[in-house]
Enzyme design. Structure first.
Site, PDB file in Angstrom:
ATOM      1  N   ASN A   1      31.121  58.287  -0.921  1.00  0.00           N
ATOM      2  CA  ASN A   1      31.765  59.059   0.303  1.00  0.00           C
ATOM      3  C   ASN A   1      32.801  59.880  -0.285  1.00  0.00           C
ATOM      4  O   ASN A   1      33.645  60.559   0.387  1.00  0.00           O
ATOM      5  CB  ASN A   1      32.460  57.781   1.215  1.00  0.00           C
TER       6      ASN A   1
ATOM      7  N   ASP B   1      21.463  62.332  -5.627  1.00  0.00           N
ATOM      8  CA  ASP B   1      23.072  62.284  -5.681  1.00  0.00           C
ATOM      9  C   ASP B   1      23.430  63.467  -6.735  1.00  0.00           C
ATOM     10  O   ASP B   1      22.783  63.315  -7.862  1.00  0.00           O
ATOM     11  CB  ASP B   1      23.139  60.981  -6.488  1.00  0.00           C
TER      12      ASP B   1
ATOM     13  N   CYS C   1      26.707  57.335   2.142  1.00  0.00           N
ATOM     14  CA  CYS C   1      26.369  57.562   0.635  1.00  0.00           C
ATOM     15  C   CYS C   1      26.796  56.544  -0.196  1.00  0.00           C
ATOM     16  O   CYS C   1      27.537  55.360   0.130  1.00  0.00           O
ATOM     17  CB  CYS C   1      26.608  59.010   0.179  1.00  0.00           C
TER      18      CYS C   1
ATOM     19  N   CYS D   1      30.688  63.080  -1.925  1.00  0.00           N
ATOM     20  CA  CYS D   1      29.763  64.244  -2.101  1.00  0.00           C
ATOM     21  C   CYS D   1      28.740  64.379  -0.808  1.00  0.00           C
ATOM     22  O   CYS D   1      29.123  65.166   0.042  1.00  0.00           O
ATOM     23  CB  CYS D   1      28.974  64.093  -3.294  1.00  0.00           C
ATOM     24  N   ARG D   2      27.660  63.607  -0.630  1.00  0.00           N
ATOM     25  CA  ARG D   2      26.859  63.515   0.330  1.00  0.00           C
ATOM     26  C   ARG D   2      27.014  63.357   1.645  1.00  0.00           C
ATOM     27  O   ARG D   2      26.959  64.312   2.575  1.00  0.00           O
ATOM     28  CB  ARG D   2      25.509  62.893   0.009  1.00  0.00           C
ATOM     29  N   SER D   3      27.731  62.113   1.997  1.00  0.00           N
ATOM     30  CA  SER D   3      28.051  61.861   3.394  1.00  0.00           C
ATOM     31  C   SER D   3      29.127  62.892   3.885  1.00  0.00           C
ATOM     32  O   SER D   3      29.285  63.144   5.163  1.00  0.00           O
ATOM     33  CB  SER D   3      28.186  60.388   3.552  1.00  0.00           C
TER      34      SER D   3
HETATM   35  P1  4NP Z   1      28.137  60.407  -3.265  1.00  0.00           P
HETATM   36  O1  4NP Z   1      28.020  60.643  -4.571  1.00  0.00           O
HETATM   37  O2  4NP Z   1      27.519  58.985  -3.163  1.00  0.00           O
HETATM   38  O3  4NP Z   1      27.437  61.494  -2.545  1.00  0.00           O
HETATM   39  O4  4NP Z   1      29.640  60.583  -2.802  1.00  0.00           O
HETATM   40  C1  4NP Z   1      28.601  59.912  -5.809  1.00  0.00           C
HETATM   41  C2  4NP Z   1      30.053  59.881  -5.934  1.00  0.00           C
HETATM   42  C3  4NP Z   1      30.739  59.063  -7.020  1.00  0.00           C
HETATM   43  C4  4NP Z   1      29.615  58.319  -7.869  1.00  0.00           C
HETATM   44  C5  4NP Z   1      28.502  58.294  -7.420  1.00  0.00           C
HETATM   45  C6  4NP Z   1      27.764  59.254  -6.550  1.00  0.00           C
HETATM   46  N1  4NP Z   1      30.324  57.552  -8.915  1.00  0.00           N
HETATM   47  O5  4NP Z   1      29.457  56.853  -9.482  1.00  0.00           O
HETATM   48  O6  4NP Z   1      31.397  57.450  -8.964  1.00  0.00           O
END
Ligand code: 4NP
Length: 144
Positions: free
Chosen positions: A10, A114, A7, A12-14
């Site tokens: 790294n 997201d 993702c 939240c989703r992955s």
């Molecule tokens: P992820 O979510 O890609 O599912 O881990 C996010 C985590 C952090 C951010 C964006 C999405 N960020 O902009 O910091």
């Protein structure tokens, strides 16, 4: 079979996908990574740790890392969460063999939304989507 979930951050989703698939199939080798360097070394987002815990999955020990082109050599499948992840991963592919390893988590190449900037219900939604996706991934591996 070695599977890498990818993702953006790294956190939240992955990491959730990693935790779900590990629980469903302890014999697979599974990892996760982010296309960005935003959160390198960080634990998953506390909201995702809490969501996972509700389903008896512990992702609190994971630490974020960034996707690198070496991941193409090690992993058999690279599973991305959205179209931006797809572009960022494909950009690092050296050939068609690398590119063929990259798949979307959801059918019809839909995005796993997201949840980072939204509310708690977004995290629950991601769990539901990724639980289904992980079952499909397992089915596709077993049919090989
Ligand atoms: P992820 O979510 O890609 O599912 O881990 C996010 C985590 C952090 C951010 C964006 C999405 N960020 O902009 O910091």
């Amino acid at each position: 079979m070695k599977i890498l979930f990818v993702c953006l951050g790294n956190i939240c989703r992955s990491p959730l996908a990693e935790g779900i698939l590990r629980k469903l199939s302890p014999e697979l080798e599974i990892d996760s990574a982010g296309t960005s360097n935003f959160h390198i070394g960080s634990q998953p987002d506390y909201r995702m740790i809490e969501t996972a815990k509700q389903y008896d999955i512990d992702i609190s020990g994971l630490a974020a890392r960034q996707f690198t082109k070496k991941d193409f050599d090690y992993f058999d499948r690279i599973i991305v969460m959205d179209a931006a992840n797809y572009r960022n991963v494909i950009r690092l592919a050296k050939d068609d063999n690398d590119k063929c390893k990259v798949k979307f988590a959801l059918e019809e190449n839909k995005d796993v939304p997201d949840p980072y900037f939204g509310g708690k219900e977004g995290f629950e939604k991601v769990y539901q989507l990724l639980f289904n996706a992980c079952q499909q991934i397992l089915n596709s591996i077993e049919k090989r």
